[in-house]
Design a protein around this motif. Sequence first.
Motif, PDB file in Angstrom:
ATOM      1  N   ALA A 290      -2.112  25.360  98.676  1.00  0.00           N
ATOM      2  CA  ALA A 290      -2.066  23.924  98.970  1.00  0.00           C
ATOM      3  C   ALA A 290      -3.216  23.231  98.246  1.00  0.00           C
ATOM      4  O   ALA A 290      -4.328  23.732  98.198  1.00  0.00           O
ATOM      5  CB  ALA A 290      -2.168  23.678 100.473  1.00  0.00           C
TER       6      ALA A 290
ATOM      7  N   ILE B 118      -5.509  25.187 106.149  1.00  0.00           N
ATOM      8  CA  ILE B 118      -4.249  24.461 106.148  1.00  0.00           C
ATOM      9  C   ILE B 118      -3.165  25.403 106.658  1.00  0.00           C
ATOM     10  O   ILE B 118      -2.999  26.512 106.144  1.00  0.00           O
ATOM     11  CB  ILE B 118      -3.883  23.966 104.728  1.00  0.00           C
ATOM     12  CG1 ILE B 118      -5.034  23.180 104.104  1.00  0.00           C
ATOM     13  CG2 ILE B 118      -2.589  23.160 104.772  1.00  0.00           C
ATOM     14  CD1 ILE B 118      -5.436  21.938 104.850  1.00  0.00           C
TER      15      ILE B 118
ATOM     16  N   ILE C  97      -1.028  28.213 104.737  1.00  0.00           N
ATOM     17  CA  ILE C  97      -0.331  27.812 103.521  1.00  0.00           C
ATOM     18  C   ILE C  97      -1.225  28.128 102.325  1.00  0.00           C
ATOM     19  O   ILE C  97      -2.280  27.524 102.160  1.00  0.00           O
ATOM     20  CB  ILE C  97       0.031  26.317 103.551  1.00  0.00           C
ATOM     21  CG1 ILE C  97       0.970  26.054 104.726  1.00  0.00           C
ATOM     22  CG2 ILE C  97       0.650  25.894 102.230  1.00  0.00           C
ATOM     23  CD1 ILE C  97       1.354  24.609 104.898  1.00  0.00           C
TER      24      ILE C  97
ATOM     25  N   VAL D 119      -4.154  16.347 101.332  1.00  0.00           N
ATOM     26  CA  VAL D 119      -3.569  17.685 101.222  1.00  0.00           C
ATOM     27  C   VAL D 119      -2.185  17.554 100.628  1.00  0.00           C
ATOM     28  O   VAL D 119      -1.387  16.738 101.053  1.00  0.00           O
ATOM     29  CB  VAL D 119      -3.475  18.369 102.598  1.00  0.00           C
ATOM     30  CG1 VAL D 119      -2.877  19.761 102.469  1.00  0.00           C
ATOM     31  CG2 VAL D 119      -4.851  18.444 103.239  1.00  0.00           C
TER      32      VAL D 119
END
Length: 71
Positions: A40, A29, A37, A71
């Motif tokens: 997440a 991600i 990230i 997500v």
Amino acid sequence: MRKLITLLSVLMMYSIVAMAQSKPITGKITGSDGQPIEGASVRIQGTKVGTVTNAKGEFKLNAKDGTTLLV
């Protein structure tokens, strides 16, 4: 003896089918800037099965083909 062999064969077939139903799904991600990230949440839609991305934005979980990830 033949019944035992038949029973064992059937049980083996069920275990193979059960294992084939899900497989490891991996991914990464990233934000719009391309940076990973961390932290997440990634989960399988309609379930409570999920995971959290690591410091590199990577995740891994077991899911069936055609599963939708949120997500």
